[in-house]
Design a protein around this motif. Structure first.
Motif, PDB file in Angstrom:
ATOM      1  N   TRP A  42       0.827  -1.201   0.000  1.00 51.72           N
ATOM      2  CA  TRP A  42       0.000   0.000   0.000  1.00 51.72           C
ATOM      3  C   TRP A  42       0.864   1.255   0.000  1.00 51.72           C
ATOM      4  CZ3 TRP A  42       0.501   3.500   3.860  1.00 51.72           C
ATOM      5  CH2 TRP A  42       1.108   3.077   5.046  1.00 51.72           C
ATOM      6  N   GLN A  43       2.007   1.208   0.698  1.00 55.04           N
ATOM      7  CA  GLN A  43       2.890   2.370   0.731  1.00 55.04           C
ATOM      8  C   GLN A  43       3.569   2.560  -0.629  1.00 55.04           C
ATOM      9  OE1 GLN A  43       5.953   2.175   3.719  1.00 55.04           O
ATOM     10  NE2 GLN A  43       6.368   4.369   3.597  1.00 55.04           N
ATOM     11  N   LEU A  44       3.925   1.450  -1.284  1.00 54.10           N
ATOM     12  CA  LEU A  44       4.511   1.538  -2.623  1.00 54.10           C
ATOM     13  C   LEU A  44       3.511   2.120  -3.608  1.00 54.10           C
ATOM     14  CD1 LEU A  44       6.820   0.976  -4.576  1.00 54.10           C
ATOM     15  CD2 LEU A  44       5.935  -1.343  -4.831  1.00 54.10           C
ATOM     16  N   ALA A  45       2.244   1.694  -3.509  1.00 49.01           N
ATOM     17  CA  ALA A  45       1.211   2.219  -4.399  1.00 49.01           C
ATOM     18  C   ALA A  45       1.018   3.723  -4.194  1.00 49.01           C
ATOM     19  CB  ALA A  45      -0.102   1.484  -4.167  1.00 49.01           C
ATOM     20  N   ALA A  46       1.002   4.159  -2.940  1.00 46.17           N
ATOM     21  CA  ALA A  46       0.870   5.590  -2.666  1.00 46.17           C
ATOM     22  C   ALA A  46       2.072   6.356  -3.188  1.00 46.17           C
ATOM     23  CB  ALA A  46       0.705   5.816  -1.167  1.00 46.17           C
ATOM     24  N   CYS A  47       3.234   5.762  -3.061  1.00 45.32           N
ATOM     25  CA  CYS A  47       4.463   6.387  -3.557  1.00 45.32           C
ATOM     26  C   CYS A  47       4.420   6.531  -5.078  1.00 45.32           C
ATOM     27  CB  CYS A  47       5.659   5.561  -3.119  1.00 45.32           C
ATOM     28  SG  CYS A  47       7.229   6.294  -3.537  1.00 45.32           S
ATOM     29  N   VAL A  48       3.957   5.473  -5.763  1.00 44.48           N
ATOM     30  CA  VAL A  48       3.866   5.530  -7.231  1.00 44.48           C
ATOM     31  C   VAL A  48       2.882   6.598  -7.656  1.00 44.48           C
ATOM     32  CG1 VAL A  48       3.112   4.240  -9.259  1.00 44.48           C
ATOM     33  CG2 VAL A  48       4.596   3.154  -7.593  1.00 44.48           C
ATOM     34  N   ARG A  49       1.737   6.680  -6.979  1.00 47.58           N
ATOM     35  CA  ARG A  49       0.768   7.731  -7.308  1.00 47.58           C
ATOM     36  C   ARG A  49       1.379   9.116  -7.148  1.00 47.58           C
ATOM     37  NH1 ARG A  49      -3.312   5.770  -3.663  1.00 47.58           N
ATOM     38  NH2 ARG A  49      -3.669   3.692  -4.415  1.00 47.58           N
ATOM     39  N   GLY A  50       2.144   9.297  -6.104  1.00 46.33           N
ATOM     40  CA  GLY A  50       2.807  10.583  -5.895  1.00 46.33           C
ATOM     41  C   GLY A  50       3.860  10.864  -6.956  1.00 46.33           C
ATOM     42  N   LEU A  51       4.597   9.835  -7.353  1.00 44.10           N
ATOM     43  CA  LEU A  51       5.627  10.024  -8.380  1.00 44.10           C
ATOM     44  C   LEU A  51       5.008  10.316  -9.740  1.00 44.10           C
ATOM     45  CD1 LEU A  51       8.083   7.154  -7.391  1.00 44.10           C
ATOM     46  CD2 LEU A  51       8.407   9.605  -7.040  1.00 44.10           C
ATOM     47  N   LEU A  52       3.834   9.754 -10.010  1.00 43.57           N
ATOM     48  CA  LEU A  52       3.165  10.014 -11.289  1.00 43.57           C
ATOM     49  C   LEU A  52       2.613  11.431 -11.374  1.00 43.57           C
ATOM     50  CD1 LEU A  52       1.282   6.661 -11.872  1.00 43.57           C
ATOM     51  CD2 LEU A  52       3.237   7.548 -13.147  1.00 43.57           C
ATOM     52  N   ALA A  53       2.435  12.080 -10.233  1.00 46.50           N
ATOM     53  CA  ALA A  53       1.911  13.446 -10.229  1.00 46.50           C
ATOM     54  C   ALA A  53       2.910  14.433 -10.834  1.00 46.50           C
ATOM     55  CB  ALA A  53       1.544  13.865  -8.818  1.00 46.50           C
ATOM     56  N   ASP A  54       4.200  14.110 -10.794  1.00 47.92           N
ATOM     57  CA  ASP A  54       5.227  14.968 -11.387  1.00 47.92           C
ATOM     58  C   ASP A  54       5.490  14.489 -12.813  1.00 47.92           C
ATOM     59  OD1 ASP A  54       7.366  16.593 -11.998  1.00 47.92           O
ATOM     60  OD2 ASP A  54       8.819  15.414 -10.840  1.00 47.92           O
ATOM     61  N   PRO A  55       5.013  15.225 -13.834  1.00 46.68           N
ATOM     62  CA  PRO A  55       5.135  14.733 -15.211  1.00 46.68           C
ATOM     63  C   PRO A  55       6.563  14.710 -15.747  1.00 46.68           C
ATOM     64  CG  PRO A  55       4.228  16.938 -15.198  1.00 46.68           C
ATOM     65  CD  PRO A  55       4.344  16.514 -13.765  1.00 46.68           C
ATOM     66  N   THR A  56       7.499  15.337 -15.051  1.00 48.86           N
ATOM     67  CA  THR A  56       8.878  15.364 -15.545  1.00 48.86           C
ATOM     68  C   THR A  56       9.749  14.287 -14.911  1.00 48.86           C
ATOM     69  OG1 THR A  56       9.498  16.994 -13.866  1.00 48.86           O
ATOM     70  CG2 THR A  56       8.748  17.837 -15.992  1.00 48.86           C
TER      71      THR A  56
END
Length: 152
Positions: A42-56
């Motif tokens: 669940w923490q990895l999934a939240a981390c991926v969602r956060g990383l996808l928010a930065d398009p660069t």
């Protein structure tokens, strides 16, 4: 396990299945001083969602981002339409020359009419012949101009 953990696990498993995406996530997480292997799903999934928010970021690029946020894409499209609107009212627009180039990577290529279709490479005769081959049989016409009803 609640619903959020199950959903997050699906996202995490999807990321872990693709080596390119996994490496991008591991690299960005390592830059933040964390370890992907030690994270719960669940923490990895939240981390991926956060990383996808930065398009660069690396993760967004691995997932197919072109480096622009949604806001930037919308701004590009608005600017393109304003440039075309101003061009249409100009002397160049009246003579259909010097059309402004689009700056949005999402814009349709020039020459495509909005909602229009590409011209077909087949002639009308070729289309009719193809439809006659695959379509239902049409009733044959008789010499007097009427339809032949003997075949059903």
């Amino acid at each position: 396990m609640d619903e959020g953990e199950r959903h997050g696990g699906k996202i995490a498993f999807a990321v872990l299945a693709d080596p390119e995406k996994r490496q991008a996530v591991q690299a960005e997480v390592a830059l933040r001083g964390l370890d992907v292997e030690a994270m719960p799903l669940w923490q990895l999934a939240a981390c991926v969602r956060g990383l996808l928010a930065d398009p660069t970021g690396l993760t967004a690029k691995a997932f197919g981002s072109d480096g622009y946020s949604l806001t930037e894409h919308l701004l590009f499209l608005v600017i393109d339409e304003l440039r075309v609107a101003n061009w249409q009212r100009s002397v160049d627009g009246a003579k259909n020359r010097n059309r402004p180039a689009r700056i949005s990577p999402l814009a349709q290529p020039e020459g495509r009419v909005y909602g229009g279709r590409k011209p077909s490479k087949y002639s009308d005769e070729q289309k009719r012949a193809y439809l006659d081959r695959i379509g239902p049989k049409r009733p044959e016409s008789t010499p007097d101009g009427g339809e032949d009803n003997s075949t059903v």
